[in-house]
Design a protein around this motif. Structure first.
Motif, mmCIF file in Angstrom:
data_model
loop_
_atom_site.group_PDB
_atom_site.id
_atom_site.type_symbol
_atom_site.label_atom_id
_atom_site.label_comp_id
_atom_site.label_asym_id
_atom_site.label_seq_id
_atom_site.Cartn_x
_atom_site.Cartn_y
_atom_site.Cartn_z
ATOM 1 N N SER A 233 0.813 -1.214 0.000
ATOM 2 C CA SER A 233 0.000 0.000 0.000
ATOM 3 C C SER A 233 0.849 1.267 0.000
ATOM 4 C CB SER A 233 -0.940 0.011 1.206
ATOM 5 O OG SER A 233 -0.198 -0.057 2.424
ATOM 6 N N ARG A 248 2.344 6.783 -0.953
ATOM 7 C CA ARG A 248 1.188 5.881 -1.039
ATOM 8 C C ARG A 248 0.957 5.457 -2.479
ATOM 9 N NH1 ARG A 248 -2.043 5.714 3.455
ATOM 10 N NH2 ARG A 248 -1.825 7.372 5.009
ATOM 11 N N GLN A 249 0.399 4.262 -2.655
ATOM 12 C CA GLN A 249 -0.008 3.807 -3.973
ATOM 13 C C GLN A 249 -1.210 4.623 -4.449
ATOM 14 O OE1 GLN A 249 1.743 2.055 -5.823
ATOM 15 N NE2 GLN A 249 2.069 -0.052 -5.191
ATOM 16 N N THR A 251 -4.806 5.778 -5.390
ATOM 17 C CA THR A 251 -6.120 5.330 -4.926
ATOM 18 C C THR A 251 -7.204 6.101 -5.675
ATOM 19 O OG1 THR A 251 -6.012 6.954 -3.120
ATOM 20 C CG2 THR A 251 -5.310 4.707 -2.627
ATOM 21 N N GLN A 268 -7.332 8.429 -10.424
ATOM 22 C CA GLN A 268 -6.582 8.041 -9.233
ATOM 23 C C GLN A 268 -5.502 9.074 -8.948
ATOM 24 O OE1 GLN A 268 -5.110 4.087 -10.216
ATOM 25 N NE2 GLN A 268 -6.741 3.150 -9.016
ATOM 26 N N ASN A 307 -1.600 3.708 7.863
ATOM 27 C CA ASN A 307 -2.937 3.266 7.470
ATOM 28 C C ASN A 307 -3.740 2.914 8.715
ATOM 29 O OD1 ASN A 307 -2.381 3.371 4.653
ATOM 30 N ND2 ASN A 307 -1.325 1.402 4.787
#
Length: 310
Positions: A233, A248-249, A251, A268, A307
């Protein structure tokens, strides 16, 4: 040291094997066939055995013991002019020796692909490279790097992969039942690879990509540690002192967002977070979980919640 050395011309292949002191001509047994070779010393298991890369004229193959007590084997190629990339298929115990004339011949054959000028024709449409657009972090390391796999029982190297310009970044345990993953830079991205020791034919599996991380980490001149979450993530890196960067990836967005320059909708977005530790002590350790990031300094263990857990 290599078990044997081998050379080749367009017509033949020469193999040189160093013999123990007590070996005589009567102790050597060599069997030639059109596609295989077997070399044995005394009553020991075969020293060399396997399928040759290409067929040979086995009736014309010979061997002698040289004055320096080494065994010299001559194989006559059936397909003249072809170059062998390996001697015995799958055997990595030998070392190929190339003479200067062969090096020059290969260099000349590749001359049309190279140029001492980085961009010889800057006016050409879609030039291959523009030196003015390169940055310091795009420079490749001068030292080469290889990925090697060792057999745990025999301690022999079973696989060697030249990483080339794919810079090694970090290792991380994603699954405790598997070997640690390793992350390599591929162009501007960072790719995570999972080794599988029980799958020799499909040993390296690509399991995650961190977009632009390869380029970003190269610009961090003071970076000390890198890591990623086991669920991919986010990835993170820290400098020697105080600062921690979290990537962060991408989203999905809850609202509609447009790229003004291109006029297209953005579905995204990836976020970058920067944490500054309330300490100026050197960072000694760095570990990422799916929810938290642990940063150890000489005096304090910091916990950064990345997270939210369930």
């Amino acid at each position: 040291d290599p078990l044997y050395y081998w050379q080749q011309t367009e017509d033949d292949v020469t193999i040189t094997v160093h013999l123990p002191q007590d070996i005589t001509k009567d102790d050597i047994k060599i069997h030639f066939s059109p596609d295989n070779i077997c070399v044995s010393l005394k009553d020991q298991p075969p020293l060399m055995e396997g399928k040759l890369y290409s067929s040979v004229d086995h009736e014309s193959c010979t061997w002698i013991i040289r004055e320096d007590k080494s065994l010299e084997i001559s194989l006559i190629k059936k397909n003249e002019g072809s170059r062998w990339p390996e001697l015995i298929i799958g055997d990595t115990r030998g070392e190929f020796v190339m003479d200067s004339s062969q090096c020059s011949e290969i260099a000349e054959s590749l001359m049309h692909l190279t140029s001492e000028v980085m961009n010889p024709n800057p006016e050409k449409e879609n030039p291959p490279c523009n030196a003015q657009e390169l940055e310091e972090c795009d420079a490749f390391l001068e030292d080469g790097a290889s990925l090697c796999r060792f057999d745990g029982d025999t301690l022999k190297v079973t696989h060697i992969i030249n990483l080339g310009s794919n810079q090694y970044l970090f290792s991380v345990v994603v699954n405790p039942r598997e070997m640690p993953c390793f992350c390599l830079r591929h162009d501007v991205d960072a790719l995570l690879w999972q080794p599988h020791s029980d799958q020799p034919e499909n040993m390296w599996e690509h399991i995650a990509t961190f977009n632009a991380l390869g380029y970003v980490q190269a610009s961090k001149q003071d970076k000390k540690f890198m890591a990623c979450a086991p669920d991919y993530s986010y990835a993170a890196l820290c400098e020697c002192l105080r600062r921690v960067f979290i990537y962060r990836q991408p989203t999905p967005l809850a609202t509609v967002l447009y790229n003004r320059k291109e006029g297209r909708q953005v579905g995204q977005v990836a976020k970058q977070l920067v944490a500054t530790l309330e300490a100026s002590d050197p960072i000694l350790g760095f570990q990422a979980t799916s929810e938290r990031l642990f940063v150890l300094t000489t005096k304090t263990l910091f916990l950064i919640k990345v997270n939210s857990g369930n």
